[in-house]
Scaffold this active site. Sequence first.
Site: not given
Ligand code: XLS
Ligand code: NI
Ligand code: NI
Length: 434
Positions: A99, A102, A230
Amino acid sequence: MTDFFKGIPKIAYEGGDSRSDYAFRHYNPDEVVMGKRMEDHLRFSVAYWHSFAWPGGDPFGGQTFERPWFGETMELAKLKADVAFEMFEILGVPFFCFHDADVRPEGRDFAENTDRLKEMTDYFAGKMEQTGVKLLWGTANLFSHRRFMAGAATNPDPDVFAFSGATIKTCMDATKALGGQNYVLWGGREGYETLLNTDLKRERQQAGRMLQMVVDYKHKIGFEGAILVEPKPQEPAKHQYDYDVATVYGFLKEFGLEGEVKMNIEQGHAILAGHSFEHELAMAASLGILGSIDMNRNDYQSGWDTDQFPNSTLEAALAYYEVLKSGGFTTGGTNFDAKLRRQSLDPEDLILAHVGGMDVCAAGLKAAAAMLEDGGLEEARAERYAGWETDAAKAYLTSATLEDLETAVRSGPITPEPRSGRQERLENYVNRFV
Ligand code: XLS
Ligand code: NI
Ligand code: NI
């Protein structure tokens, strides 16, 4: 060279008899499995946030890790990158993910954030060139800073919507500049705490509009990677809009994006949604939207996203079975969205966590490939559904009406006979390969 991992050797494959902690017993990058090198199947990636940015806090206590790169300067951000790339090389992972937040310290405003991200992107480009490590995906952190406390795209304040979109643009630019193979959107705080203050319909429309803009921008800049969403059902918000694969698919359909966006599926999020990991993978594969995986494991008792390193070969085997059956990864891979426990303070803990995770995935992959090659599960499935191969049964799904079904049942006469689902037999079968 930094001295953070000093004394830790590059990890090599030594096979099952090795007595060393610093060795792979299953992960052998060049070994060919179902016609492809293991490295090219698994496409391992390290998550920058857990391994290099997370300080070891929990809801009851703050930082436990003391890392020489913790701090808010660009010099320290570069030291962090130096250590990160050393770890990628020790492990021999082909990819990493990050990210924006990070990799660079938070700036005073959007312009400074963007300048800093650009400076780190250039720094990464040099490191990637030197080491050959590639970017699996980039993403924007639209959930940590207090400006995002009520969401990013779904925020009641249009200023936050604008700030979020602008930030996504800079992260897509960085991802493209580094040859990233995917761009991920995890809906950090895209959800709500209470319906009492939430206009759910409006918020979902805002999220849909943002995703349409992301897809438009991808085409505009000629980004060749995949856009991945995601799913996660809750945490940090009590209710997240991207609940699970099936929910996100409905959302994509609503906004005309089902041909444009795929899924990044995380083990722990599947468990939080009350599913198994393989359920989410099979669902995405059946919808043609399986993109990539965030590999970790969730604690089955705690009810929150514990992001532990995977350690069950059985679970990994069932997951990779779905991945292999769907044809394997294209742009996707296996990203360790996993973090140490907060008492695991030492540099070697970071290495050994990944070594174990990589080995479990490799063992799972080999077991999955062996099951697919043997064909036992697919044969059993074909047999279970064999009745559907007759012309009469096929017509049930195309031309038949309820009246036709009545006629068929009466004239047969059809009297259904229950048959065993053979679950235990199949469970025993799977255990032969694990
Ligand atoms: C948080 C998510 C995060 C994503 C990326 O629970 O898994 O880490 O993978 O933003
Ligand atoms: Ni994740
Ligand atoms: Ni996660």
